[in-house]
Design an enzyme around this catalytic site. Structure first.
Site, mmCIF file in Angstrom:
data_model
loop_
_atom_site.group_PDB
_atom_site.id
_atom_site.type_symbol
_atom_site.label_atom_id
_atom_site.label_comp_id
_atom_site.label_asym_id
_atom_site.label_seq_id
_atom_site.Cartn_x
_atom_site.Cartn_y
_atom_site.Cartn_z
ATOM 1 N N LYS A 1 1.189 -11.421 30.413
ATOM 2 C CA LYS A 1 0.644 -12.242 29.326
ATOM 3 C C LYS A 1 1.593 -13.392 29.029
ATOM 4 O O LYS A 1 2.803 -13.196 28.896
ATOM 5 C CB LYS A 1 0.402 -11.398 28.078
ATOM 6 C CG LYS A 1 -0.333 -12.155 26.968
ATOM 7 C CD LYS A 1 -0.820 -11.223 25.880
ATOM 8 C CE LYS A 1 -1.522 -11.968 24.755
ATOM 9 N NZ LYS A 1 -2.700 -12.725 25.228
ATOM 10 N N HIS B 1 1.492 -5.985 24.953
ATOM 11 C CA HIS B 1 0.604 -6.351 26.055
ATOM 12 C C HIS B 1 1.346 -6.240 27.389
ATOM 13 O O HIS B 1 2.561 -6.081 27.425
ATOM 14 C CB HIS B 1 0.076 -7.785 25.890
ATOM 15 C CG HIS B 1 -0.994 -7.908 24.854
ATOM 16 N ND1 HIS B 1 -0.720 -8.084 23.520
ATOM 17 C CD2 HIS B 1 -2.355 -7.859 24.956
ATOM 18 C CE1 HIS B 1 -1.857 -8.159 22.838
ATOM 19 N NE2 HIS B 1 -2.856 -8.014 23.682
#
Length: 268
Positions: free
Chosen positions: A161, A157
């Protein structure tokens, strides 16, 4: 005002703005209200102007109680603590609560489950069709293979995040554990560093990668002597999550109180 009255929590965030756009493009829903945390710069402003566009007559609020009382559905990609509090409000208001938040602890989940006795809650670590198909495939493959096949889940990600492993990775891990008839907490290996020793038979491993602007990538690897099976999902547009959340809200309108997953919404 036509269509299902939907409220979006955390309007200024990346997903909040995606959700607003997804409601706008839906013919079956209308944006009823939006909220932000107390003290945020957007509070009291017209949503359109806060987003750098034309005024649209929706004022950003900081009181979720009033929003839950009047909305038909609320979509929530905020934080574990906030989403848990919101679930209690949804239980009081009897409105659909769609939760895309990740990073929950066991105590959070118990409180959400309690709220679901009184209203419809759809909670998923990932709202996309593709990921939920991947989840079912993972469950079926894990069910078909014995523990000679090691299971590893690798996710990537963007660098902003804040939780790891991702909610989607944990959802895939739960599916793999369910396929094997075990509890994920008993077999999860979520961190390896240094001299760890040989891999424990039957463990489900997790690896998290963070960098750049990666939307979301998930691999489920089944590895045995001489062969591997790799099932992958790549997300390139966050709008898939927002559209899935709208679909969940519309589906939830006709359901009895309970906690549901996107696999329920999609009929999987």
């Amino acid at each position: 005002m036509s269509g299902m009255k939907i409220a979006v929590l955390g309007a200024s965030g990346r997903m909040g703005q995606m959700l607003i756009n997804a409601v706008d493009e839906s013919e079956a829903a209308t944006l009823f209200a939006v909220t932000e945390r107390p003290g945020h710069d957007w509070i009291g402003k017209d949503l359109g102007e806060a987003m750098g566009a034309a005024a649209r007559g929706v004022i950003v609020q900081d009181d979720p109680l009033e929003v839950f009382a009047k909305a038909e559905a609320v979509i929530d990609f905020t934080s574990p603590d906030a989403s848990t509090e919101h679930a209690a409000l949804a239980a009081q208001a009897r409105c659909v609560h769609v939760i895309g938040t990740t990073g929950f602890e066991d105590d959070h989940l118990k409180k959400i489950a309690a709220a679901a006795r009184h209203t419809t809650i759809v909670r998923a670590g990932n709202m996309s069709l593709g990921v939920n198909l991947l989840t079912e495939l993972t469950r079926q493959v894990a069910k078909s293979l014995d523990t000679d096949w090691d299971i590893e889940i690798v996710e990537a990600h963007h660098k902003h995040k804040v939780d790891a492993p991702s909610g989607t990775a944990l959802m895939l891990g739960e599916a793999a554990a369910d396929g094997r008839g075990v509890a994920l907490n008993d077999v999860a290996d979520r961190g390896r560093d240094g001299i760890t020793g040989a891999r424990t038979l039957g463990d489900i491993g997790f690896t998290a990668i963070r960098g750049g602007d990666v939307v979301g990538e998930h691999d489920v690897i089944f590895a045995a002597a001489g062969e591997r099976i790799v099932i992958r999902h790549l997300a390139t547009d966050r709008m898939i999550f927002a559209r899935g959340a709208i679909k969940a809200a519309l589906w939830g309108k006709d359901q009895k109180p309970g906690e549901y997953a996107m696999t329920d919404v999609l009929g999987l």
